[in-house]
Design a protein around this motif. Structure first.
Motif, PDB file in Angstrom:
ATOM      1  N   PHE A 202     -57.169-114.933 -28.050  1.00 54.83           N
ATOM      2  CA  PHE A 202     -56.059-114.747 -28.994  1.00 54.83           C
ATOM      3  C   PHE A 202     -54.855-115.635 -28.673  1.00 54.83           C
ATOM      4  CE2 PHE A 202     -56.100-111.363 -25.834  1.00 54.83           C
ATOM      5  CZ  PHE A 202     -54.855-111.510 -25.250  1.00 54.83           C
ATOM      6  N   VAL A 203     -54.931-116.402 -27.588  1.00 56.02           N
ATOM      7  CA  VAL A 203     -53.856-117.339 -27.236  1.00 56.02           C
ATOM      8  C   VAL A 203     -54.212-118.707 -27.810  1.00 56.02           C
ATOM      9  CG1 VAL A 203     -52.621-118.485 -25.359  1.00 56.02           C
ATOM     10  CG2 VAL A 203     -53.240-116.067 -25.141  1.00 56.02           C
ATOM     11  N   ASP A 204     -53.372-119.174 -28.722  1.00 59.43           N
ATOM     12  CA  ASP A 204     -53.607-120.469 -29.360  1.00 59.43           C
ATOM     13  C   ASP A 204     -53.054-121.623 -28.519  1.00 59.43           C
ATOM     14  OD1 ASP A 204     -54.817-119.278 -31.592  1.00 59.43           O
ATOM     15  OD2 ASP A 204     -52.890-119.023 -32.592  1.00 59.43           O
ATOM     16  N   THR A 205     -51.851-121.445 -27.965  1.00 59.85           N
ATOM     17  CA  THR A 205     -51.181-122.508 -27.227  1.00 59.85           C
ATOM     18  C   THR A 205     -50.403-121.927 -26.067  1.00 59.85           C
ATOM     19  OG1 THR A 205     -50.837-123.671 -29.330  1.00 59.85           O
ATOM     20  CG2 THR A 205     -49.581-124.473 -27.446  1.00 59.85           C
ATOM     21  N   VAL A 206     -50.484-122.588 -24.921  1.00 60.78           N
ATOM     22  CA  VAL A 206     -49.606-122.292 -23.789  1.00 60.78           C
ATOM     23  C   VAL A 206     -48.718-123.521 -23.647  1.00 60.78           C
ATOM     24  CG1 VAL A 206     -49.458-121.794 -21.326  1.00 60.78           C
ATOM     25  CG2 VAL A 206     -51.367-120.887 -22.650  1.00 60.78           C
ATOM     26  N   PHE A 207     -47.440-123.353 -23.944  1.00 58.32           N
ATOM     27  CA  PHE A 207     -46.524-124.493 -23.919  1.00 58.32           C
ATOM     28  C   PHE A 207     -46.135-124.834 -22.482  1.00 58.32           C
ATOM     29  CE2 PHE A 207     -45.995-122.593 -28.106  1.00 58.32           C
ATOM     30  CZ  PHE A 207     -46.114-123.710 -28.927  1.00 58.32           C
ATOM     31  N   PRO A 208     -45.977-126.119 -22.183  1.00 59.36           N
ATOM     32  CA  PRO A 208     -45.540-126.523 -20.836  1.00 59.36           C
ATOM     33  C   PRO A 208     -44.180-125.898 -20.524  1.00 59.36           C
ATOM     34  CG  PRO A 208     -46.197-128.440 -22.131  1.00 59.36           C
ATOM     35  CD  PRO A 208     -46.175-127.263 -23.068  1.00 59.36           C
ATOM     36  N   SER A 209     -43.965-125.571 -19.258  1.00 60.24           N
ATOM     37  CA  SER A 209     -42.715-124.920 -18.873  1.00 60.24           C
ATOM     38  C   SER A 209     -42.228-125.424 -17.518  1.00 60.24           C
ATOM     39  CB  SER A 209     -42.926-123.405 -18.795  1.00 60.24           C
ATOM     40  OG  SER A 209     -41.759-122.773 -18.330  1.00 60.24           O
ATOM     41  N   ASN A 210     -40.924-125.602 -17.430  1.00 52.64           N
ATOM     42  CA  ASN A 210     -40.266-125.892 -16.156  1.00 52.64           C
ATOM     43  C   ASN A 210     -39.319-124.755 -15.800  1.00 52.64           C
ATOM     44  OD1 ASN A 210     -41.432-128.449 -15.658  1.00 52.64           O
ATOM     45  ND2 ASN A 210     -40.054-129.358 -17.163  1.00 52.64           N
ATOM     46  N   ALA A 211     -39.467-123.633 -16.470  1.00 51.06           N
ATOM     47  CA  ALA A 211     -38.569-122.488 -16.286  1.00 51.06           C
ATOM     48  C   ALA A 211     -39.309-121.340 -15.609  1.00 51.06           C
ATOM     49  CB  ALA A 211     -38.035-122.044 -17.647  1.00 51.06           C
ATOM     50  N   ASN A 212     -38.655-120.185 -15.548  1.00 52.87           N
ATOM     51  CA  ASN A 212     -39.264-119.007 -14.935  1.00 52.87           C
ATOM     52  C   ASN A 212     -39.993-118.153 -15.971  1.00 52.87           C
ATOM     53  OD1 ASN A 212     -37.018-118.015 -16.279  1.00 52.87           O
ATOM     54  ND2 ASN A 212     -36.525-116.525 -14.689  1.00 52.87           N
ATOM     55  N   PHE A 213     -40.323-118.767 -17.094  1.00 49.95           N
ATOM     56  CA  PHE A 213     -41.079-118.070 -18.134  1.00 49.95           C
ATOM     57  C   PHE A 213     -42.059-119.048 -18.775  1.00 49.95           C
ATOM     58  CE2 PHE A 213     -37.367-119.778 -20.286  1.00 49.95           C
ATOM     59  CZ  PHE A 213     -37.914-120.363 -21.411  1.00 49.95           C
TER      60      PHE A 213
ATOM     61  N   LEU B 173     -43.353-121.544  -8.732  1.00 48.91           N
ATOM     62  CA  LEU B 173     -44.088-122.673  -9.313  1.00 48.91           C
ATOM     63  C   LEU B 173     -45.594-122.424  -9.285  1.00 48.91           C
ATOM     64  CD1 LEU B 173     -42.111-125.677  -7.783  1.00 48.91           C
ATOM     65  CD2 LEU B 173     -41.804-124.586 -10.008  1.00 48.91           C
ATOM     66  N   MET B 174     -46.070-121.910  -8.172  1.00 49.37           N
ATOM     67  CA  MET B 174     -47.500-121.638  -8.042  1.00 49.37           C
ATOM     68  C   MET B 174     -47.923-120.540  -9.022  1.00 49.37           C
ATOM     69  SD  MET B 174     -49.692-120.688  -4.631  1.00 49.37           S
ATOM     70  CE  MET B 174     -48.905-119.115  -4.375  1.00 49.37           C
ATOM     71  N   GLN B 175     -47.134-119.475  -9.114  1.00 52.08           N
ATOM     72  CA  GLN B 175     -47.462-118.378 -10.020  1.00 52.08           C
ATOM     73  C   GLN B 175     -47.392-118.818 -11.478  1.00 52.08           C
ATOM     74  OE1 GLN B 175     -48.596-115.098  -9.458  1.00 52.08           O
ATOM     75  NE2 GLN B 175     -49.018-116.140  -7.529  1.00 52.08           N
ATOM     76  N   ARG B 176     -46.408-119.653 -11.806  1.00 50.75           N
ATOM     77  CA  ARG B 176     -46.303-120.148 -13.184  1.00 50.75           C
ATOM     78  C   ARG B 176     -47.537-120.970 -13.547  1.00 50.75           C
ATOM     79  NH1 ARG B 176     -41.533-123.732 -13.692  1.00 50.75           N
ATOM     80  NH2 ARG B 176     -42.999-125.268 -12.905  1.00 50.75           N
ATOM     81  N   ASP B 177     -47.980-121.818 -12.638  1.00 53.28           N
ATOM     82  CA  ASP B 177     -49.165-122.636 -12.898  1.00 53.28           C
ATOM     83  C   ASP B 177     -50.422-121.775 -13.046  1.00 53.28           C
ATOM     84  OD1 ASP B 177     -47.619-124.912 -12.870  1.00 53.28           O
ATOM     85  OD2 ASP B 177     -48.149-125.457 -10.812  1.00 53.28           O
ATOM     86  N   LEU B 178     -50.587-120.811 -12.137  1.00 52.39           N
ATOM     87  CA  LEU B 178     -51.744-119.918 -12.213  1.00 52.39           C
ATOM     88  C   LEU B 178     -51.749-119.124 -13.523  1.00 52.39           C
ATOM     89  CD1 LEU B 178     -51.811-118.532  -8.551  1.00 52.39           C
ATOM     90  CD2 LEU B 178     -53.493-120.045  -9.603  1.00 52.39           C
ATOM     91  N   LEU B 179     -50.580-118.612 -13.884  1.00 49.07           N
ATOM     92  CA  LEU B 179     -50.457-117.816 -15.101  1.00 49.07           C
ATOM     93  C   LEU B 179     -50.737-118.672 -16.340  1.00 49.07           C
ATOM     94  CD1 LEU B 179     -49.791-114.868 -15.678  1.00 49.07           C
ATOM     95  CD2 LEU B 179     -47.384-115.490 -15.801  1.00 49.07           C
ATOM     96  N   SER B 180     -50.198-119.871 -16.375  1.00 46.77           N
ATOM     97  CA  SER B 180     -50.412-120.773 -17.515  1.00 46.77           C
ATOM     98  C   SER B 180     -51.892-121.063 -17.711  1.00 46.77           C
ATOM     99  CB  SER B 180     -49.659-122.088 -17.315  1.00 46.77           C
ATOM    100  OG  SER B 180     -48.283-121.879 -17.375  1.00 46.77           O
ATOM    101  N   LYS B 181     -52.576-121.365 -16.629  1.00 49.37           N
ATOM    102  CA  LYS B 181     -54.011-121.665 -16.716  1.00 49.37           C
ATOM    103  C   LYS B 181     -54.801-120.441 -17.161  1.00 49.37           C
ATOM    104  CE  LYS B 181     -53.804-125.400 -13.423  1.00 49.37           C
ATOM    105  NZ  LYS B 181     -53.796-125.745 -12.026  1.00 49.37           N
ATOM    106  N   ALA B 182     -54.460-119.285 -16.629  1.00 51.28           N
ATOM    107  CA  ALA B 182     -55.183-118.057 -16.977  1.00 51.28           C
ATOM    108  C   ALA B 182     -54.944-117.672 -18.432  1.00 51.28           C
ATOM    109  CB  ALA B 182     -54.766-116.917 -16.054  1.00 51.28           C
ATOM    110  N   LEU B 183     -53.706-117.814 -18.909  1.00 54.06           N
ATOM    111  CA  LEU B 183     -53.389-117.434 -20.287  1.00 54.06           C
ATOM    112  C   LEU B 183     -54.171-118.256 -21.295  1.00 54.06           C
ATOM    113  CD1 LEU B 183     -49.529-116.996 -19.920  1.00 54.06           C
ATOM    114  CD2 LEU B 183     -51.170-115.185 -20.465  1.00 54.06           C
TER     115      LEU B 183
END
Length: 85
Positions: A18-29, A3-13
């Motif tokens: 070149f990233v238009d959208t980071v979609f919310p996720s409750n999964a491991n991707f 969960l922590m890594q997903r949140d960190l990765l989402s914010k960084a992405l």
């Protein structure tokens, strides 16, 4: 850790031009929409980063699916993304 890594990765992405959208996720991707999924997929693959190109899936044009990895794998991904123009 996931969960922590997903949140960190989402914010960084979200910070890459070149990233238009980071979609919310409750999964491991994380699903992201980029400027050109085929180009970004090829660039990442050449640098040893494997993601899933979902651009041919309905509703996923120019989307890449990125699995949340270990802290070191996620750092490696973000470092490679920094090199892309």
């Amino acid at each position: 850790i996931l969960l922590m890594q997903r949140d960190l990765l989402s914010k960084a992405l979200a910070n890459y031009s070149f990233v238009d959208t980071v979609f919310p996720s409750n999964a491991n991707f994380i699903l992201i929409k980029v400027d050109d999924a085929n180009k970004r997929y090829d660039e990442l693959l050449k640098k040893g980063i494997v993601v899933r190109n979902r651009t041919t899936q309905a509703g996923c044009k120019n989307c890449l699916r990125i699995s949340v990895g270990t802290p070191s794998e996620n750092t490696q991904l973000l470092n490679v993304l920094k090199t892309l123009k």
